[in-house]
Design a protein around this motif. Structure first.
Motif, mmCIF file in Angstrom:
data_model
loop_
_atom_site.group_PDB
_atom_site.id
_atom_site.type_symbol
_atom_site.label_atom_id
_atom_site.label_comp_id
_atom_site.label_asym_id
_atom_site.label_seq_id
_atom_site.Cartn_x
_atom_site.Cartn_y
_atom_site.Cartn_z
ATOM 1 N N THR A 452 -96.151 13.438 6.135
ATOM 2 C CA THR A 452 -96.681 13.757 4.805
ATOM 3 C C THR A 452 -95.698 14.560 3.964
ATOM 4 O OG1 THR A 452 -97.780 15.699 5.733
ATOM 5 C CG2 THR A 452 -99.083 13.665 5.562
ATOM 6 N N SER A 453 -94.436 14.604 4.370
ATOM 7 C CA SER A 453 -93.397 15.248 3.564
ATOM 8 C C SER A 453 -92.067 14.620 3.927
ATOM 9 C CB SER A 453 -93.347 16.753 3.826
ATOM 10 O OG SER A 453 -92.862 17.012 5.128
ATOM 11 N N ALA A 454 -91.095 14.762 3.016
ATOM 12 C CA ALA A 454 -89.772 14.221 3.279
ATOM 13 C C ALA A 454 -89.140 14.896 4.484
ATOM 14 C CB ALA A 454 -88.884 14.381 2.040
ATOM 15 N N ALA A 455 -89.326 16.208 4.612
ATOM 16 C CA ALA A 455 -88.744 16.928 5.744
ATOM 17 C C ALA A 455 -89.340 16.443 7.063
ATOM 18 C CB ALA A 455 -88.972 18.424 5.582
ATOM 19 N N ARG A 487 -88.992 0.048 3.840
ATOM 20 C CA ARG A 487 -87.538 0.125 3.992
ATOM 21 C C ARG A 487 -87.202 -0.137 5.455
ATOM 22 N NH1 ARG A 487 -88.026 0.403 -0.737
ATOM 23 N NH2 ARG A 487 -87.038 1.788 -2.243
ATOM 24 N N VAL A 488 -86.189 -0.973 5.667
ATOM 25 C CA VAL A 488 -85.811 -1.388 7.024
ATOM 26 C C VAL A 488 -84.361 -0.982 7.279
ATOM 27 C CG1 VAL A 488 -85.549 -3.367 8.586
ATOM 28 C CG2 VAL A 488 -87.412 -3.342 6.922
ATOM 29 N N GLY A 489 -84.109 -0.549 8.499
ATOM 30 C CA GLY A 489 -82.732 -0.297 8.922
ATOM 31 C C GLY A 489 -82.120 0.969 8.358
ATOM 32 N N LEU A 490 -82.923 2.016 8.157
ATOM 33 C CA LEU A 490 -82.384 3.286 7.660
ATOM 34 C C LEU A 490 -81.644 3.995 8.789
ATOM 35 C CD1 LEU A 490 -85.507 4.446 5.608
ATOM 36 C CD2 LEU A 490 -83.548 3.094 4.845
ATOM 37 N N THR A 491 -80.449 4.496 8.481
ATOM 38 C CA THR A 491 -79.580 5.019 9.543
ATOM 39 C C THR A 491 -79.198 6.484 9.380
ATOM 40 O OG1 THR A 491 -77.625 4.249 8.321
ATOM 41 C CG2 THR A 491 -78.565 2.752 9.978
ATOM 42 N N SER A 492 -79.760 7.166 8.357
ATOM 43 C CA SER A 492 -79.359 8.561 8.155
ATOM 44 C C SER A 492 -80.513 9.356 7.566
ATOM 45 C CB SER A 492 -78.158 8.640 7.204
ATOM 46 O OG SER A 492 -78.528 8.220 5.894
ATOM 47 N N ALA A 493 -80.408 10.680 7.682
ATOM 48 C CA ALA A 493 -81.436 11.567 7.143
ATOM 49 C C ALA A 493 -81.529 11.426 5.631
ATOM 50 C CB ALA A 493 -81.122 13.010 7.538
ATOM 51 N N SER A 494 -80.391 11.253 4.962
ATOM 52 C CA SER A 494 -80.434 11.140 3.506
ATOM 53 C C SER A 494 -81.167 9.877 3.071
ATOM 54 C CB SER A 494 -79.007 11.143 2.937
ATOM 55 O OG SER A 494 -78.268 10.045 3.438
ATOM 56 N N GLN A 495 -80.964 8.762 3.800
ATOM 57 C CA GLN A 495 -81.680 7.536 3.466
ATOM 58 C C GLN A 495 -83.186 7.709 3.678
ATOM 59 O OE1 GLN A 495 -79.784 4.547 5.910
ATOM 60 N NE2 GLN A 495 -78.304 4.013 4.308
ATOM 61 N N VAL A 496 -83.556 8.403 4.728
ATOM 62 C CA VAL A 496 -84.971 8.649 5.000
ATOM 63 C C VAL A 496 -85.570 9.519 3.900
ATOM 64 C CG1 VAL A 496 -86.574 9.809 6.577
ATOM 65 C CG2 VAL A 496 -84.770 8.327 7.478
ATOM 66 N N ALA A 499 -85.921 7.520 0.673
ATOM 67 C CA ALA A 499 -86.987 6.523 0.762
ATOM 68 C C ALA A 499 -88.346 7.185 0.607
ATOM 69 C CB ALA A 499 -86.900 5.780 2.092
ATOM 70 N N TYR A 500 -88.525 8.339 1.224
ATOM 71 C CA TYR A 500 -89.808 9.029 1.120
ATOM 72 C C TYR A 500 -90.104 9.371 -0.336
ATOM 73 C CZ TYR A 500 -93.725 12.031 2.263
ATOM 74 O OH TYR A 500 -94.982 12.565 2.344
ATOM 75 N N ARG A 501 -89.102 9.882 -1.038
ATOM 76 C CA ARG A 501 -89.312 10.263 -2.434
ATOM 77 C C ARG A 501 -89.617 9.045 -3.302
ATOM 78 N NH1 ARG A 501 -84.186 14.425 -2.340
ATOM 79 N NH2 ARG A 501 -85.300 16.214 -1.381
ATOM 80 N N GLU A 502 -88.921 7.929 -3.040
ATOM 81 C CA GLU A 502 -89.189 6.712 -3.805
ATOM 82 C C GLU A 502 -90.625 6.225 -3.571
ATOM 83 O OE1 GLU A 502 -86.330 3.695 -3.005
ATOM 84 O OE2 GLU A 502 -84.613 4.991 -3.458
ATOM 85 N N GLU A 505 -93.078 8.258 -5.590
ATOM 86 C CA GLU A 505 -93.015 7.954 -7.021
ATOM 87 C C GLU A 505 -93.705 6.623 -7.327
ATOM 88 O OE1 GLU A 505 -88.958 8.034 -8.159
ATOM 89 O OE2 GLU A 505 -88.718 10.207 -7.803
ATOM 90 N N ILE A 506 -93.445 5.602 -6.497
ATOM 91 C CA ILE A 506 -94.071 4.289 -6.713
ATOM 92 C C ILE A 506 -95.587 4.401 -6.568
ATOM 93 C CG2 ILE A 506 -94.305 1.954 -5.775
ATOM 94 C CD1 ILE A 506 -91.316 2.147 -4.978
ATOM 95 N N ALA A 507 -96.022 5.147 -5.560
ATOM 96 C CA ALA A 507 -97.464 5.295 -5.340
ATOM 97 C C ALA A 507 -98.122 6.017 -6.512
ATOM 98 C CB ALA A 507 -97.714 6.056 -4.039
ATOM 99 N N ARG A 508 -97.455 7.023 -7.037
ATOM 100 C CA ARG A 508 -98.008 7.753 -8.174
ATOM 101 C C ARG A 508 -98.112 6.834 -9.389
ATOM 102 N NH1 ARG A 508 -94.241 11.202 -8.687
ATOM 103 N NH2 ARG A 508 -94.997 12.515 -6.956
ATOM 104 N N TYR A 509 -97.086 6.008 -9.601
ATOM 105 C CA TYR A 509 -97.084 5.087 -10.735
ATOM 106 C C TYR A 509 -98.172 4.018 -10.581
ATOM 107 C CZ TYR A 509 -95.446 1.671 -14.157
ATOM 108 O OH TYR A 509 -95.365 0.801 -15.218
ATOM 109 N N ASP A 510 -98.333 3.491 -9.344
ATOM 110 C CA ASP A 510 -99.331 2.437 -9.084
ATOM 111 C C ASP A 510 -100.722 2.987 -8.802
ATOM 112 O OD1 ASP A 510 -97.388 0.553 -9.413
ATOM 113 O OD2 ASP A 510 -97.131 0.099 -7.284
ATOM 114 N N ARG A 511 -100.865 4.317 -8.851
ATOM 115 C CA ARG A 511 -102.148 4.974 -8.593
ATOM 116 C C ARG A 511 -102.698 4.623 -7.204
ATOM 117 N NH1 ARG A 511 -105.207 4.442 -14.518
ATOM 118 N NH2 ARG A 511 -103.576 5.529 -15.718
ATOM 119 N N VAL A 512 -101.805 4.723 -6.243
ATOM 120 C CA VAL A 512 -102.176 4.501 -4.850
ATOM 121 C C VAL A 512 -102.261 5.848 -4.165
ATOM 122 C CG1 VAL A 512 -101.465 3.509 -2.639
ATOM 123 C CG2 VAL A 512 -101.079 2.232 -4.768
ATOM 124 N N ASP A 513 -103.383 6.108 -3.519
ATOM 125 C CA ASP A 513 -103.594 7.377 -2.823
ATOM 126 C C ASP A 513 -103.090 7.231 -1.385
ATOM 127 O OD1 ASP A 513 -104.366 9.888 -2.133
ATOM 128 O OD2 ASP A 513 -106.499 9.429 -1.964
#
Length: 646
Positions: A452-455, A487-496, A499-502, A505-513
């Protein structure tokens, strides 16, 4: 409903018959009973020849095993008949609105039905007989007419409204009677489809073929037909196919080979035409013009002999008919004749061919092809699967003679107890919860954590091990890939972290809880399939497998079974898949782990058995079947719970 054969003997071999009341069909009943050698009593109405009057049911002797209630409301008559220990009551005519109250009123009750139930059967025909059950007289009429074609009917029953005695009860009874070569059923509805399957399973154990014509909607027919075949029933599509297929199965012994030899004395093209039709239907057929009949029947590769006779040409076709009838007596292999004359009045047909109790005589190429295919398919399956209850871990349901008998429910397994804690009536589970349900039943899923968080997502990826897959998670979330929420094939902490932040943002825009983001183990490639539990309106929970996305609707490319089934049936499902080649290896690649796929199917069907009343749907997709020895992994899952009963 439990299957029960209690009290049915009086319908076929009555010792004493009592008539209660007056109404249409009385004379039919009397003629039928006297022909059967039964004593006939009448409580009310004119006694008539051969009918003995009694003042009340209480005066009946103890050998009365059938009562026929003629017209009116039958309920008042049932209690006295129960007190007189009459085991079976037929309601002839009468009022259908009270039918639901007849069950459990004392004796077994058949009907309300019509006078066709008491149509006489010929006793001058030989050979194995066909036992018939139809719901109405008009439905049964084509089967009754088989007697005019020289086919013996061993039993005949018209069930009517099936207030108590059902087609399933009659099939179970027929299965144990001597002289029954096949059971033919014409049923416009199956009130209790599972009871019918249980009865068919009993017939399979007794090696008695069951052929059934049923009415089903196009959306449910593929599932119903698959279930019927699973339990040894041969489904057909028309009354004439029911006639022809039942006759062949009744008269033909199990095949010794799969080859179909198509014989004709002269090369007219009919044999080649039939062989082409049969080959297109999946049969191993070959035209054999001019070969001696005895040589063909002695060929160890020939299992069935078919002779088309397009038109009569006496005296040649007269001699041919006699030769075929003689050959059928001399061999244990089925001999089929297609008589193509439109008139059908020729002596070679009426007297010689129809006069043989060993030949199977057809009027069309199509029906002969369908019947021969059904015959070979049925016996091939019967040899491999004598009964759906013959393999562990399932026992055949008890066939108790008590009409109220019912199997005791099994205690819930530890897996079921764990899984039920995840269910939410009327709701769709999140993918994470659906996978936990699979895990409770020992179905392999990727290592994953709901974050439930990027960390937390970064920590989860480190624990699972890179590369990882990330998926947004919510109970009603659909089309994640198209929305950019996978997202498939993520290989680093920065990619993870990105991806979490994206995702948020998409869920907020699409009003997905969202309820979080899944961080999942990356699983290697393999054959992708789907396994599904769905609720069928006739059969209850069913299990389907197919290529990814296919089992949403039963049909081409899918295999369907009704639980319970065991390993052999699960392997048969895999063998039926038209998309089988990826499982066997592509372009020299290693074969897939079919054993692991079979084990997964069995575990999914255990879910269907134990949770089918709570789950409206369960989809395991994609199920990646890796190369042999590496198992099968459920990468995705979807579960929809049924609402609580009101």
């Amino acid at each position: 409903m439990a299957v029960s054969v209690a009290g049915l003997e009086g319908l076929f071999r009555p010792r004493g018959v009592v008539l209660v009341g007056t109404g249409e069909g009385r004379e039919d009943v009397v003629r039928w009973a006297l022909r059967a050698g039964a004593r006939v009593y009448a409580v009310r109405g004119e006694p008539g020849p051969g009918v003995r009057p009694v003042a009340s049911v209480a005066e009946l002797p103890g050998d009365v095993d059938l009562a026929v209630v003629l017209g009116g409301d039958p309920l008042p008559a049932l209690r006295p008949l129960a007190d007189a220990k009459v085991p079976l009551v037929v309601v002839l005519g009468g009022s259908s609105p009270s039918a639901d109250r007849l069950r459990g009123a004392g004796p077994r009750v058949l009907g309300p039905t019509g006078p066709a139930l008491f149509a006489p059967l010929r006793d001058d025909l030989g050979g194995p007989g066909i036992a018939v059950v139809a719901r109405t007289g008009p439905q049964g009429r084509p089967l009754y007419a088989l007697q005019e074609l020289g086919v013996r009917l061993s039993h005949w029953a018209v069930t009517g409204d099936e207030a108590d005695v059902t087609a399933a009860d009659l099939v179970a009874y027929y299965a144990e009677q001597p002289g029954v070569g096949a059971i033919a059923c014409h049923l416009d509805r199956l009130g209790d489809a599972r009871a019918f399957l249980r009865a068919a399973g009993r017939a399979a154990r007794h090696r008695v073929p069951v052929v059934a014509l049923t009415a089903a909607a196009p959306t449910t027919r593929p599932v119903l037909d698959a279930a019927l075949r699973q339990y040894g029933v041969v489904p057909v599509g028309s009354p004439d196919q029911l006639q022809d297929t039942a006759t062949l199965l009744a008269r033909a012994r199990p095949p010794r080979a799969e080859g179909v030899a198509v014989y004709e004395e002269e090369a007219t093209g009919a044999a080649a035409h039939f062989a082409a039709l049969a080959s297109a239907a999946g049969l191993r057929a070959s035209a054999r013009p001019g070969d001696p009949l005895d040589a063909l029947l002695a060929d160890p590769d020939v299992g069935v002999l078919v002779c088309p006779v397009p038109a009569p040409h006496p005296p040649r076709t007269d001699r041919l008919a006699r030769a075929l009838a003689d050959a059928a007596v001399a061999t244990e292999k089925p001999v089929c004749v297609i008589w193509g004359s439109p008139a059908g009045t020729e002596a070679a047909y009426r007297e010689v061919l129809l006069g043989s109790s060993r030949l199977a005589v057809f009027r069309t190429f199509g029906n002969c092809v369908a019947a021969v295919r059904a015959y070979l398919d049925h016996h091939r399956r019967a040899a491999a699967h004598p009964s759906p209850f013959d393999e562990p871990p399932f026992d055949e349901p008890t066939f108790d003679d008590s009409p109220t008998a019912a199997p005791s429910p099994a205690p819930p397994s530890p897996s079921a107890r764990r899984a039920r804690s995840l269910l939410r009536p009327g709701q769709r589970l999140s993918e994470h919860a659906a996978k936990q349900l699979l895990r409770a039943y020992g179905i392999r899923v990727p290592r994953e954590q709901l974050t439930t968080s990027a960390a937390a997502a970064v920590r989860a990826a480190a624990q699972i091990g890179y590369p990882v897959v990330m998926k947004a998670s919510a109970p009603r979330l659909a089309h994640r890939g198209e929305r950019g929420l996978v997202r498939v094939g993520l290989t680093s902490a920065s990619q993870v972290r990105d991806a979490y932040r994206e995702f948020t943002e998409i869920a907020r825009y699409d009003r997905v809880d969202l309820d979080g983001v899944l961080v999942c183990q990356m699983v290697g490639r393999g054959a992708e399939l789907a396994v599904r539990v769905a609720h069928d309106p006739l059969l209850g929970p069913t299990v389907r497998i197919g290529a990814g996305g296919a089992p949403a609707e039963a049909g081409a490319g899918t295999a369907v079974r009704v639980p319970p089934f065991g390993e052999r049936e699960a392997r048969a499902m895999v063998d039926e898949l038209r998309g089988r080649p990826p499982l066997d290896g592509v372009r020299g690649g290693p074969p897939a782990d079919v054993d692991a796929l079979v084990e997964t199917v069995l575990r999914v069907q255990r879910i269907a058995l134990e949770l089918g009343g709570d789950l409206a749907e369960l989809d395991v997709e994609p199920l990646v079947v890796r190369e042999r020895g590496q198992g099968a992994v459920a990468l995705g899952a979807r579960a929809v719970c049924r609402p609580d009963s009101p």
